[in-house]
Design a protein around this motif. Structure first.
Motif, PDB file in Angstrom:
ATOM      1  N   GLU A  69      -2.239   0.298  -7.728  1.00 14.43           N
ATOM      2  CA  GLU A  69      -1.041  -0.556  -7.352  1.00 14.43           C
ATOM      3  C   GLU A  69      -0.594   0.214  -6.013  1.00 14.43           C
ATOM      4  N   ILE A  70      -0.905   1.317  -5.816  1.00 13.77           N
ATOM      5  CA  ILE A  70      -0.545   1.895  -4.472  1.00 13.77           C
ATOM      6  C   ILE A  70      -1.266   1.278  -3.304  1.00 13.77           C
ATOM      7  N   GLY A  71      -2.656   1.111  -3.707  1.00 14.85           N
ATOM      8  CA  GLY A  71      -3.565   0.369  -2.505  1.00 14.85           C
ATOM      9  C   GLY A  71      -2.881  -0.959  -2.217  1.00 14.85           C
ATOM     10  N   LEU A  72      -2.535  -1.865  -3.469  1.00 11.90           N
ATOM     11  CA  LEU A  72      -2.158  -2.977  -3.153  1.00 11.90           C
ATOM     12  C   LEU A  72      -0.656  -3.214  -2.276  1.00 11.90           C
ATOM     13  N   ALA A  73       0.002  -2.241  -2.478  1.00 14.73           N
ATOM     14  CA  ALA A  73       1.362  -1.879  -1.998  1.00 14.73           C
ATOM     15  C   ALA A  73       1.169  -1.737  -0.347  1.00 14.73           C
ATOM     16  N   LEU A  74       0.186  -0.882  -0.301  1.00 17.00           N
ATOM     17  CA  LEU A  74       0.049  -0.270   1.020  1.00 17.00           C
ATOM     18  C   LEU A  74      -0.862  -1.490   1.924  1.00 17.00           C
ATOM     19  N   ILE A  75      -1.543  -2.239   1.316  1.00 18.03           N
ATOM     20  CA  ILE A  75      -2.140  -3.404   1.957  1.00 18.03           C
ATOM     21  C   ILE A  75      -1.035  -4.311   2.506  1.00 18.03           C
ATOM     22  N   MET A  76      -0.139  -4.580   1.721  1.00 22.61           N
ATOM     23  CA  MET A  76       1.104  -5.260   1.891  1.00 22.61           C
ATOM     24  C   MET A  76       1.923  -4.611   3.164  1.00 22.61           C
ATOM     25  N   THR A  77       1.964  -3.493   3.139  1.00 26.49           N
ATOM     26  CA  THR A  77       2.918  -2.822   4.003  1.00 26.49           C
ATOM     27  C   THR A  77       2.310  -2.796   5.524  1.00 26.49           C
ATOM     28  N   VAL A  78       0.891  -2.483   5.580  1.00 25.67           N
ATOM     29  CA  VAL A  78       0.494  -2.493   7.037  1.00 25.67           C
ATOM     30  C   VAL A  78       0.900  -3.690   7.969  1.00 25.67           C
ATOM     31  N   PRO A  79       1.018  -4.913   7.393  1.00 21.58           N
ATOM     32  CA  PRO A  79       1.413  -5.768   8.461  1.00 21.58           C
ATOM     33  C   PRO A  79       2.928  -5.731   8.829  1.00 21.58           C
ATOM     34  N   LEU A  80       3.675  -5.315   7.852  1.00 21.07           N
ATOM     35  CA  LEU A  80       4.930  -5.235   8.214  1.00 21.07           C
ATOM     36  C   LEU A  80       5.423  -3.926   9.126  1.00 21.07           C
ATOM     37  N   LEU A  81       4.428  -2.962   9.227  1.00 21.09           N
ATOM     38  CA  LEU A  81       4.589  -1.926  10.107  1.00 21.09           C
ATOM     39  C   LEU A  81       4.300  -2.659  11.434  1.00 21.09           C
ATOM     40  N   ARG A  82       3.205  -3.298  11.200  1.00 15.75           N
ATOM     41  CA  ARG A  82       2.769  -4.124  12.593  1.00 15.75           C
ATOM     42  C   ARG A  82       3.831  -4.874  13.076  1.00 15.75           C
ATOM     43  N   TYR A  83       4.369  -5.607  12.412  1.00 17.17           N
ATOM     44  CA  TYR A  83       5.758  -6.328  12.986  1.00 17.17           C
ATOM     45  C   TYR A  83       6.712  -5.605  13.646  1.00 17.17           C
ATOM     46  N   LEU A  84       7.141  -4.480  12.835  1.00 18.17           N
ATOM     47  CA  LEU A  84       7.895  -3.405  13.718  1.00 18.17           C
ATOM     48  C   LEU A  84       7.406  -3.005  14.955  1.00 18.17           C
ATOM     49  N   GLN A  85       6.129  -2.700  15.030  1.00 19.53           N
ATOM     50  CA  GLN A  85       5.525  -2.010  15.993  1.00 19.53           C
ATOM     51  C   GLN A  85       5.688  -3.287  17.474  1.00 19.53           C
ATOM     52  N   LEU A  86       5.480  -4.599  17.006  1.00 19.30           N
ATOM     53  CA  LEU A  86       5.657  -5.542  17.925  1.00 19.30           C
ATOM     54  C   LEU A  86       7.133  -5.756  18.505  1.00 19.30           C
ATOM     55  N   ILE A  87       8.023  -5.517  17.609  1.00 15.15           N
ATOM     56  CA  ILE A  87       9.364  -5.760  18.404  1.00 15.15           C
ATOM     57  C   ILE A  87      10.334  -4.489  18.622  1.00 15.15           C
ATOM     58  N   THR A  88       9.527  -3.230  18.508  1.00 15.07           N
ATOM     59  CA  THR A  88      10.054  -2.047  19.038  1.00 15.07           C
ATOM     60  C   THR A  88       9.909  -1.845  20.439  1.00 15.07           C
TER      61      THR A  88
END
Length: 444
Positions: free
Chosen positions: A172-191
């Motif tokens: 479960e934590i593996g799936l959650a982190l897979i979904m989290t990486v793209p969200l972190l990348r989005y924040l990296q793009l707009i920061t």
């Protein structure tokens, strides 16, 4: 002195009066409690205290008193989602395992209710981006922590999430982190801040290490799909390709022989008892759905009768470990169709937003957002084939953000005559109102 307990309690109860005036602040607090589960990191009175429920009640009270328009933008996505929720209620009425089924329904309908509250409340750029920060950093905390743990232990032990939560298990934590990486990348793009981009980049790398460190075979397959789509969908691909080309092989090479032995069983699944148990459960779900239009209802995988009647091996009772077979077994072919249709329509909607948003500098952030949301949905769809988180609230919240993105894009096109300076001034006023007073209804 239980400092963690006191900290969480002070934060939650300190914000409750503010939430009654600004339910959008309540959504941010609710996301923090739901995804980071800070109270589960304490050891005394706060550990099992119903902070999320109290926050949700305050949000609903705040919404009722809020002066802003409270509308749900009805679209094929939201309509089908409502039909899916209604169908799940019907299947619960005829569940094979009634009492546990109703307890599960009690959790699911609350998740879906908050999904629609998010759609009604988080209606501005600032609110959506704030929600993305809270979700990404809350889950990224466990990726950061798990990555360091994996490095320090040489990958000898599996990474787990906070006990007593949706994401406790290594799968479960593996799936959650897979979904989290793209969200972190989005924040990296707009920061705009270089130091923050570097910090987010480090968090992404540690999340990748943590995903591998879960020792979940399903998460490894989902990671591969997510990384490929992340590169394909992201701007500034060159640096990302270099980082991934170095990071992924290095992480895999770092892991011990026991990890490689476990991952190699993906090719020889027929010799693995766990894999065969899943296939037996999948066969049971398929046979059950063929026999019962409504499926078996929630928790049908946890009773002996369903396996005695429908499984090839009646004595090998096993959880679904697949979002698709979990839905199929519990809600039948109709439920699976509605579940898949929600995801398909959300993907189509995100694609249309990307095409439109790329045309203007003021809406380019929506193109970046929906691109990364699509990557997250791909990670969920692929890893979810082997992991059972069909009712994970993150998935439904990401769909809600896609629906909100379409609304924001439409509003932006309608007021395209406004100058960028005026738009920035509106955003600044809303940001300042976080600490001063409730925001009034936006003028369109």
């Amino acid at each position: 002195m239980p400092l963690r307990d006191i900290f969480v309690t002070v934060v939650v109860f300190g914000l409750l009066p503010r939430i009654l005036l600004r339910p959008d602040i309540g959504i941010l607090l609710w996301c923090w409690l739901s995804y980071m589960n800070p109270h589960k990191l304490s050891w005394e009175f706060a550990h099992d205290f119903p902070f999320a429920m109290i926050t949700a009640i305050a949000i609903l009270c705040g919404v009722l008193a809020w002066k802003e328009p409270k509308k749900i933008p009805w679209s094929p996505v939201t309509i089908v989602l409502v039909l899916f929720i209604a169908w799940m209620f019907v299947t619960t009425l005829f569940a094979m395992n009634p009492d546990p089924a109703w307890r599960q329904w009690d959790k699911v309908w609350k998740i879906q209710l908050m999904t629609f509250v998010v759609i009604m409340v988080m209606t501005t750029k600032w609110r959506i981006n704030a929600m993305m920060w809270i979700i990404a950093l809350s889950l990224g905390f466990y990726g950061f922590k798990g990555g360091i743990f994996t490095v320090l232990t040489g990958g000898a032990y599996a990474v787990y999430g906070p006990e007593g939560t949706f994401i406790y298990g290594n799968n479960e934590i593996g799936l959650a982190l897979i979904m989290t990486v793209p969200l972190l990348r989005y924040l990296q793009l707009i920061t705009p801040y270089a130091w923050l981009r570097h910090g987010l980049g480090l968090t992404i790398v540690l999340c990748l290490i943590s995903i591998v460190g879960t020792q979940s075979r399903g998460a490894l397959v989902g990671l591969a799909a997510m990384v490929l789509f992340l590169i394909a969908k992201s701007r500034k691909k060159g640096l990302l390709i270099v980082v991934m080309a170095i990071a992924i092989p290095s992480i895999v090479a770092f892991m011990p022989d026991t990890w490689h032995d476990r991952m190699s069983t993906i090719k020889t699944y027929e010799q693995d008892a766990s894999a065969m148990g899943r296939i037996n459960a999948w066969s049971m779900a398929f046979n059950l759905a063929k026999d019962r239009l409504l499926g078996g209802g929630y928790e049908c995988f946890n009773i002996r009768l369903s396996f005695l009647l429908y499984a090839p091996n009646p004595r090998d009772r096993h959880d679904a470990h697949s979002i698709y077979f979990e839905i199929l077994g519990e809600h039948g072919f109709v439920g699976l169709f509605l579940f898949l249709l929600v995801g398909f329509l959300a993907w189509r909607l995100a694609s249309s937003i990307i095409r439109e948003a790329k045309r203007s500098e003021t809406t380019k952030w929506l193109a970046d957002l929906c691109s990364m949301l699509q990557v997250s949905l791909i990670g969920y769809a692929v890893a979810g084939a082997f992991l059972g988180l069909a009712y994970f609230d993150l998935y439904y919240n990401l769909i809600a953000i896609i629906v909100l993105s379409k609304r924001l894009l439409s509003e932006q096109l309608e007021i395209s005559g406004d100058s960028q300076e005026e738009a920035n001034n509106r955003l600044d006023r809303e940001t300042r109102s976080f600490v001063r007073r409730p925001v009034k209804a936006p003028v369109t």
